[in-house]
Motif scaffolding. Structure first.
Motif, PDB file in Angstrom:
ATOM      1  N   GLN A  18       0.807  -1.217   0.000  1.00  0.00           N
ATOM      2  CA  GLN A  18       0.000   0.000   0.000  1.00  0.00           C
ATOM      3  C   GLN A  18       0.837   1.262   0.000  1.00  0.00           C
ATOM      4  O   GLN A  18       0.325   2.358  -0.209  1.00  0.00           O
ATOM      5  CB  GLN A  18      -0.970   0.017   1.186  1.00  0.00           C
ATOM      6  CG  GLN A  18      -0.341   0.231   2.545  1.00  0.00           C
ATOM      7  CD  GLN A  18       0.085  -1.080   3.184  1.00  0.00           C
ATOM      8  OE1 GLN A  18       0.394  -2.054   2.507  1.00  0.00           O
ATOM      9  NE2 GLN A  18       0.096  -1.104   4.509  1.00  0.00           N
ATOM     10  N   ASP A  48      -4.418  -0.437 -10.972  1.00  0.00           N
ATOM     11  CA  ASP A  48      -4.163   0.896 -10.429  1.00  0.00           C
ATOM     12  C   ASP A  48      -4.814   1.944 -11.336  1.00  0.00           C
ATOM     13  O   ASP A  48      -4.504   2.005 -12.529  1.00  0.00           O
ATOM     14  CB  ASP A  48      -2.654   1.140 -10.352  1.00  0.00           C
ATOM     15  CG  ASP A  48      -2.303   2.402  -9.583  1.00  0.00           C
ATOM     16  OD1 ASP A  48      -3.167   3.288  -9.453  1.00  0.00           O
ATOM     17  OD2 ASP A  48      -1.155   2.501  -9.120  1.00  0.00           O
ATOM     18  N   SER A 135      -2.976   0.956  -2.027  1.00  0.00           N
ATOM     19  CA  SER A 135      -3.945   1.103  -0.944  1.00  0.00           C
ATOM     20  C   SER A 135      -4.391  -0.286  -0.533  1.00  0.00           C
ATOM     21  O   SER A 135      -4.038  -1.282  -1.179  1.00  0.00           O
ATOM     22  CB  SER A 135      -5.164   1.915  -1.411  1.00  0.00           C
ATOM     23  OG  SER A 135      -5.940   1.153  -2.316  1.00  0.00           O
ATOM     24  N   GLY A 137      -7.701  -1.049  -0.288  1.00  0.00           N
ATOM     25  CA  GLY A 137      -9.121  -0.922  -0.549  1.00  0.00           C
ATOM     26  C   GLY A 137      -9.705  -2.131  -1.249  1.00  0.00           C
ATOM     27  O   GLY A 137      -9.127  -3.228  -1.272  1.00  0.00           O
ATOM     28  N   THR A 140      -7.560  -4.047  -3.984  1.00  0.00           N
ATOM     29  CA  THR A 140      -6.475  -4.876  -3.445  1.00  0.00           C
ATOM     30  C   THR A 140      -7.034  -6.126  -2.788  1.00  0.00           C
ATOM     31  O   THR A 140      -6.489  -7.226  -2.966  1.00  0.00           O
ATOM     32  CB  THR A 140      -5.635  -4.064  -2.436  1.00  0.00           C
ATOM     33  OG1 THR A 140      -4.990  -2.988  -3.131  1.00  0.00           O
ATOM     34  CG2 THR A 140      -4.581  -4.935  -1.785  1.00  0.00           C
TER      35      THR A 140
END
Length: 264
Positions: A18, A48, A135, A137, A140
């Motif tokens: 992250q 991404d 991240s 979030g 991920t």
């Protein structure tokens, strides 16, 4: 060392951290090219919204009508989106639209499984590498749910490993709730300056603190890594003989050995 638990189809690895600036995207592109050199059929997935992986492989995100966003949120078949690159790897590209996917998926039942389901029928590949966003979030977590293993790129500097514990907590939760077979394949040291003892000390600290394998050799710091994306190719193609390229080749051999159940 046991190989990751899997039955058929590709080995799926999430490249995750992250923290930004750890050469994550460079590692995905370079390892993909190295695995292709070893005869593997490779798919890279750009998760991404900044689309750095897509751009670095010579694809302008603004020229794309379809992207991984449509696969995740509209149920589009990934084969309709996959692009073949000059690096002998395929890519499931991203655009800025992916930034909306987090919000779109938040209210969706089974959102953690959306990527896993999308990749299930891609049996023509040996490897799928997931370039996770910086991240922890929804995207991920979806990547970790779809993956067999996690590789953690880590800059060899003090404090760079402070987020590793948080990532490992997320891995632990994913293992409990959505992907029991997920394993951590190791830490990949990046931006390594071999002239200092400090970098090696950081690696030793990681290994001892978290009991994680360190994937060797460390990837050296080099300006060539910054130059390669401008050419739309990985460093393995822009600079055939380079210590950074050769380091990625060695790490790729390690991954293949693990996939085959051999001791690297």
């Amino acid at each position: 060392m046991n190989s990751a638990a899997k039955t058929s189809g590709p080995t799926i690895l999430a490249i995750a951290n992250q923290k930004g600036g750890v050469a994550k995207t460079t590692s995905v592109a370079s390892l993909g090219a190295a695995l292709a050199e070893l005869g593997g059929r490779v798919l890279l997935v750009d998760l991404d919204p900044q689309a750095c992986l897509t751009f670095s492989l010579g694809i302008d995100p603004e020229d794309l009508d379809l992207s991984v966003h449509h696969v995740l949120t509209k149920g589009l078949d990934p084969t309709e989106v996959i692009v073949t690159t000059e690096d002998a790897v395929d890519v499931l590209p991203a655009t800025i639209e992916l930034a909306r996917a987090e919000a779109d998926l938040l209210t969706r039942t089974g959102r953690e499984y959306v990527l896993k389901v999308s990749l299930e029928d891609l049996d023509e590949y040996d490897w799928v590498l997931l370039d996770c966003p910086p991240s922890l979030g929804v995207l991920t977590v979806a990547a970790l749910t779809a993956a067999h293993g996690v590789v953690i790129p880590l800059q060899c500097e003090t404090l760079s490993h402070r987020g590793v514990g948080q990532l490992l907590d997320t891995v632990h939760d994913v293992r409990r709730f959505t992907n029991r077979g997920l394993t951590v394949w190791g830490v990949l040291p990046t931006l390594y300056d071999g002239r200092t003892n400090h970098a090696r000390t950081v690696l030793d600290t990681i290994s001892e603190t978290y009991d994680l394998e360190v994937l060797e050799p460390p990837i050296p710091k080099s300006i060539r890594f910054a130059e390669a994306p401008a050419a739309g190719r990985s460093i393995l193609r822009t600079t055939r003989r380079h210590r950074g390229a050769d380091a990625y080749r060695e790490v790729a051999k390690h991954l293949v050995a693990r996939k085959e159940g051999r001791t690297p």
